[in-house]
Design an enzyme around this catalytic site. Structure first.
Site, PDB file in Angstrom:
ATOM      1  N   LYS A 225       0.641  -1.335  -0.631  1.00 11.12           N
ATOM      2  CA  LYS A 225      -0.295  -0.446  -0.108  1.00 11.12           C
ATOM      3  C   LYS A 225       0.204   1.179   0.084  1.00 11.12           C
ATOM      4  CE  LYS A 225      -1.826   1.501   4.228  1.00 11.12           C
ATOM      5  NZ  LYS A 225      -1.567   3.047   3.939  1.00 11.12           N
ATOM      6  N   ASN A 226       1.967   1.512   1.266  1.00 14.52           N
ATOM      7  CA  ASN A 226       3.207   2.383   1.089  1.00 14.52           C
ATOM      8  C   ASN A 226       4.018   3.172  -0.283  1.00 14.52           C
ATOM      9  OD1 ASN A 226       1.174   3.112   3.480  1.00 14.52           O
ATOM     10  ND2 ASN A 226       2.875   2.421   4.489  1.00 14.52           N
TER      11      ASN A 226
ATOM     12  N   CYS B 207      -4.863  13.235  13.210  1.00  8.21           N
ATOM     13  CA  CYS B 207      -5.186  11.672  12.532  1.00  8.21           C
ATOM     14  C   CYS B 207      -6.001  10.332  14.046  1.00  8.21           C
ATOM     15  CB  CYS B 207      -3.593  10.712  12.842  1.00  8.21           C
ATOM     16  SG  CYS B 207      -3.709   9.317  12.195  1.00  8.21           S
TER      17      CYS B 207
ATOM     18  N   ARG C 115      -0.531  14.337  13.402  1.00 10.15           N
ATOM     19  CA  ARG C 115       1.184  13.494  13.202  1.00 10.15           C
ATOM     20  C   ARG C 115       1.072  15.347  11.599  1.00 10.15           C
ATOM     21  NH1 ARG C 115      -0.363   7.981  10.028  1.00 10.15           N
ATOM     22  NH2 ARG C 115       0.929   8.199   9.111  1.00 10.15           N
ATOM     23  N   PRO C 116       2.217  15.694  11.864  1.00 11.47           N
ATOM     24  CA  PRO C 116       3.062  17.020  11.492  1.00 11.47           C
ATOM     25  C   PRO C 116       3.374  16.765   9.889  1.00 11.47           C
ATOM     26  CG  PRO C 116       4.714  16.478  13.061  1.00 11.47           C
ATOM     27  CD  PRO C 116       3.411  15.756  12.961  1.00 11.47           C
TER      28      PRO C 116
ATOM     29  N   LEU D 292       8.051  19.108   7.664  1.00 14.43           N
ATOM     30  CA  LEU D 292       9.374  18.535   6.911  1.00 14.43           C
ATOM     31  C   LEU D 292       8.711  18.930   5.805  1.00 14.43           C
ATOM     32  CD1 LEU D 292      10.339  15.401   9.242  1.00 14.43           C
ATOM     33  CD2 LEU D 292      11.320  18.547   9.843  1.00 14.43           C
TER      34      LEU D 292
ATOM     35  N   ASP E 215       4.151   0.141  12.235  1.00 15.81           N
ATOM     36  CA  ASP E 215       2.539  -0.416  11.908  1.00 15.81           C
ATOM     37  C   ASP E 215       2.608  -1.656  12.591  1.00 15.81           C
ATOM     38  OD1 ASP E 215       2.240   1.684  10.310  1.00 15.81           O
ATOM     39  OD2 ASP E 215       2.958   1.354   8.344  1.00 15.81           O
TER      40      ASP E 215
ATOM     41  N   ARG F 213      -9.395  -0.124   4.201  1.00 16.34           N
ATOM     42  CA  ARG F 213      -7.502   1.097   3.641  1.00 16.34           C
ATOM     43  C   ARG F 213      -6.742  -0.111   3.931  1.00 16.34           C
ATOM     44  NH1 ARG F 213      -6.900   5.831   7.608  1.00 16.34           N
ATOM     45  NH2 ARG F 213      -5.545   5.846   5.718  1.00 16.34           N
TER      46      ARG F 213
HETATM   47  C1  UD1 Z   1       4.198   6.505   7.041  1.00 13.05           C
HETATM   48  C2  UD1 Z   1       3.766   5.362   6.396  1.00 13.05           C
HETATM   49  C3  UD1 Z   1       2.815   5.116   7.638  1.00 13.05           C
HETATM   50  C4  UD1 Z   1       4.270   4.514   9.489  1.00 13.05           C
HETATM   51  C5  UD1 Z   1       5.134   5.954   9.416  1.00 13.05           C
HETATM   52  C6  UD1 Z   1       5.639   5.269   9.311  1.00 13.05           C
HETATM   53  C7  UD1 Z   1       2.752   5.788   4.548  1.00 13.05           C
HETATM   54  C8  UD1 Z   1       1.605   6.802   3.281  1.00 13.05           C
HETATM   55  N1  UD1 Z   1       2.877   5.673   5.743  1.00 13.05           N
HETATM   56  O1  UD1 Z   1       3.645   7.111   7.335  1.00 13.05           O
HETATM   57  O2  UD1 Z   1       2.182   3.827   7.115  1.00 13.05           O
HETATM   58  O3  UD1 Z   1       3.323   4.260  10.103  1.00 13.05           O
HETATM   59  O4  UD1 Z   1       5.674   6.338   7.773  1.00 13.05           O
HETATM   60  O5  UD1 Z   1       6.845   4.172   9.673  1.00 13.05           O
HETATM   61  O6  UD1 Z   1       3.777   5.811   3.882  1.00 13.05           O
HETATM   62  N2  UD1 Z   1       7.519  14.104  11.764  1.00 13.05           N
HETATM   63  C9  UD1 Z   1       7.026  15.333  11.498  1.00 13.05           C
HETATM   64  N3  UD1 Z   1       6.723  15.797  10.233  1.00 13.05           N
HETATM   65  C10 UD1 Z   1       6.681  15.429   9.215  1.00 13.05           C
HETATM   66  C11 UD1 Z   1       6.411  14.948   9.161  1.00 13.05           C
HETATM   67  C12 UD1 Z   1       6.623  13.086   9.990  1.00 13.05           C
HETATM   68  O7  UD1 Z   1       7.554  15.811  13.168  1.00 13.05           O
HETATM   69  O8  UD1 Z   1       6.406  16.855   8.769  1.00 13.05           O
HETATM   70  C13 UD1 Z   1       7.264  12.826  12.229  1.00 13.05           C
HETATM   71  C14 UD1 Z   1       5.995  12.189  12.462  1.00 13.05           C
HETATM   72  O9  UD1 Z   1       4.961  12.930  13.601  1.00 13.05           O
HETATM   73  C15 UD1 Z   1       6.233  10.943  13.414  1.00 13.05           C
HETATM   74  C16 UD1 Z   1       8.217  10.969  12.433  1.00 13.05           C
HETATM   75  O10 UD1 Z   1       8.209  11.878  11.976  1.00 13.05           O
HETATM   76  O11 UD1 Z   1       7.001  10.975  14.777  1.00 13.05           O
HETATM   77  C17 UD1 Z   1       8.038   9.467  11.421  1.00 13.05           C
HETATM   78  O12 UD1 Z   1       6.292  10.277   9.686  1.00 13.05           O
HETATM   79  P1  UD1 Z   1       6.270   9.952   9.165  1.00 13.05           P
HETATM   80  O13 UD1 Z   1       6.691   8.938   8.540  1.00 13.05           O
HETATM   81  O14 UD1 Z   1       6.570  11.276   8.448  1.00 13.05           O
HETATM   82  O15 UD1 Z   1       5.353   9.010   8.710  1.00 13.05           O
HETATM   83  P2  UD1 Z   1       4.557   8.883   7.308  1.00 13.05           P
HETATM   84  O16 UD1 Z   1       4.979   9.883   6.049  1.00 13.05           O
HETATM   85  O17 UD1 Z   1       3.284   9.989   7.714  1.00 13.05           O
END
Ligand code: UD1
Length: 420
Positions: A22-23, A116, A121-122, A125, A304, A396
């Site tokens: 999926k991802n 979420c 979930r910011p 970045l 996950d 999903r």
């Molecule tokens: C992706 C996966 C999700 C998985 C996660 C962590 C997809 C569609 N989803 O989510 O299934 O649980 O990786 O492996 O691929 N963060 C920030 N700022 C940002 C973005 C992230 O602080 O702008 C933090 C998040 O709060 C979290 C960490 O970074 O603590 C990792 O999150 P991230 O890897 O970005 O998760 P997703 O890409 O949303």
């Protein structure tokens, strides 16, 4: 909304074929915005998140059609550069259109995803990365509005390793002028799959699968066909199902190398594991041992799989501590597991699980994708009948999970209805 009715304590036995990731699909689909033309994405899973991404791309003018697991996309007529709140709120990965749109079309209007089910979930970045590449960003009425002429390469060091931000910024950088350097980039297999897809399209990327990537921008890319990598989280979930029920299961069409942290922990818990090129067999031990887990970025134990591991530990011999270092609040499944008889205490971002002899069936409520998976797993091992409500969360991210479990001998039925 549908529900699952499960009669537990059936040993799972047989072979299950793993679907496409999926991802990975959620990253590759928006990447097709980077070059006009026709794409064929094979082994795309049949999931609600994939349809949601398909609908979002259709709203932008992409022609999307599906034939079983082959997704056809034609990006020739893209004419709208917006991701509205109505779509983004359904699925946070919609933010992935930001990078491709701004770099290819010089404009993107993308709704901020908001919170979420289990906490904040910011996307700071993603925004900062694209801004560093020269986009002018305004936040207006809940929307990110990005404008740019041609993006310019930059050195970007992410404070936190983020799958989504790495993917988004990488997609933006492939058409930027100059060589972008990403430090502390994500190394997850889905990011590697995206980088390989972009390379196939003509992008120049060095350091794929490491934390430092160099992306030399090119003037244009071209459409290609690709086959999705297997879903490592689906594979891990079925392995835990086998371990929980005392079963013997072969997981086929997977990449064992993507599951090393999970396999190591399963072996520590007593399971017998064998691996081949694209398969894993698991024979459960008579008694699962308690094993601590701390989630980490790849190649660590994935967040996950945290909920599913907690379920396995609920019936293990002894106590274990499961700590989530990626998402501190991701424990919505815990109160529901307690309803099934589990002994779990939460302390900040850690769950302390004391193994019990058995779980007892009850009605529980799905709250998010992986939490729902953990409840289905619990239902498979609980005595009597478990009803898992609101299984649309599972749809999903798990393709036909009840059918795959039925084929392994589980007693699980989907009941369709409004009231659940
Ligand atoms: C992706 C996966 C999700 C998985 C996660 C962590 C997809 C569609 N989803 O989510 O299934 O649980 O990786 O492996 O691929 N963060 C920030 N700022 C940002 C973005 C992230 O602080 O702008 C933090 C998040 O709060 C979290 C960490 O970074 O603590 C990792 O999150 P991230 O890897 O970005 O998760 P997703 O890409 O949303």
């Amino acid at each position: 909304m549908d529900k699952f009715v499960i009669h537990g304590r059936k040993k799972l036995k047989g072979t299950v074929v793993i679907s496409g990731a999926k991802n990975a699909a959620l990253a590759l689909m928006p990447a097709t915005l980077l070059a006009s033309g026709k794409y064929r994405l094979e082994n795309t899973p049949d999931l609600r998140d994939i349809s949601t991404m398909g609908k979002l791309l259709q709203m932008m003018g992409v022609d999307v059609s599906k034939n079983e697991h082959t997704l056809h996309l034609n990006t020739f007529r893209v004419n709208k550069f917006e991701a509205p709140y109505e779509q983004v709120k359904k699925m946070r990965a919609s933010i992935y259109v930001l990078g491709p749109l701004i770099t290819r079309y010089g404009y993107a209007k993308v709704s901020l995803p908001g919170g979420c089910a289990w906490g904040p979930r910011p996307v700071n970045l993603h925004i900062e990365g694209v801004r560093k590449l020269g986009a002018k960003i305004d936040i207006d009425r809940g929307y990110i509005i990005a404008k740019a002429k041609r993006l310019k390469a930059a050195k970007i060091a992410f404070d936190v390793s983020s799958v989504g931000a790495t993917g988004n910024v990488m997609m933006a950088a492939v058409l930027a002028k100059g060589t972008t350097v990403l430090e502390n980039a994500a190394m997850e297999p889905e990011i590697v799959a995206l980088a390989r897809f972009l390379m196939k399209m003509g992008a120049r990327i060095d350091g794929i699968g490491t934390t430092r990537m160099e992306i030399e921008g090119v003037d244009a890319l071209h459409p290609v066909d690709e086959t999705m990598i297997p879903d490592r989280i689906e594979a891990g979930t079925f392995l835990i199902a086998a371990a929980l029920t005392g079963g013997t299961v072969k997981v086929e069409c997977c990449k064992p190398g993507h599951l090393m942290a999970i396999l190591t922990k399963l072996e520590e818990a007593g399971a017998q594991i064998n691996v081949g090129d694209n398969w894993i067999t698991l024979k459960a031990s008579r008694m699962t041992k308690a094993v601590d887990v701390t989630t980490a970025i790849y190649p660590g134990f994935p967040t996950d799989m945290q909920a599913q591991w907690i379920t396995l530990m609920t019936i293990a011999k002894g106590s274990s501590v499961i700590t989530d270092s990626i998402y501190f609040d991701r424990f919505k499944h815990v109160p529901e597991l307690i309803r099934l008889g589990a002994n779990i205490e939460l302390n900040k971002n850690a769950a302390i699980v004391k193994g019990v002899k058995r779980l007892a069936g009850a009605t529980v409520m799905s709250t998010d994708l992986r939490a729902s998976a953990s409840l289905v797993l619990a239902g498979l091992v609980a005595e009597g009948k478990t009803e898992v409500l609101r299984v649309y969360h599972l749809d999903r991210g798990y393709e036909h999970i009840e059918k795959k479990l039925q084929a392994l001998g589980a007693s699980i039925r989907r009941i369709s209805g409004q009231e659940y």
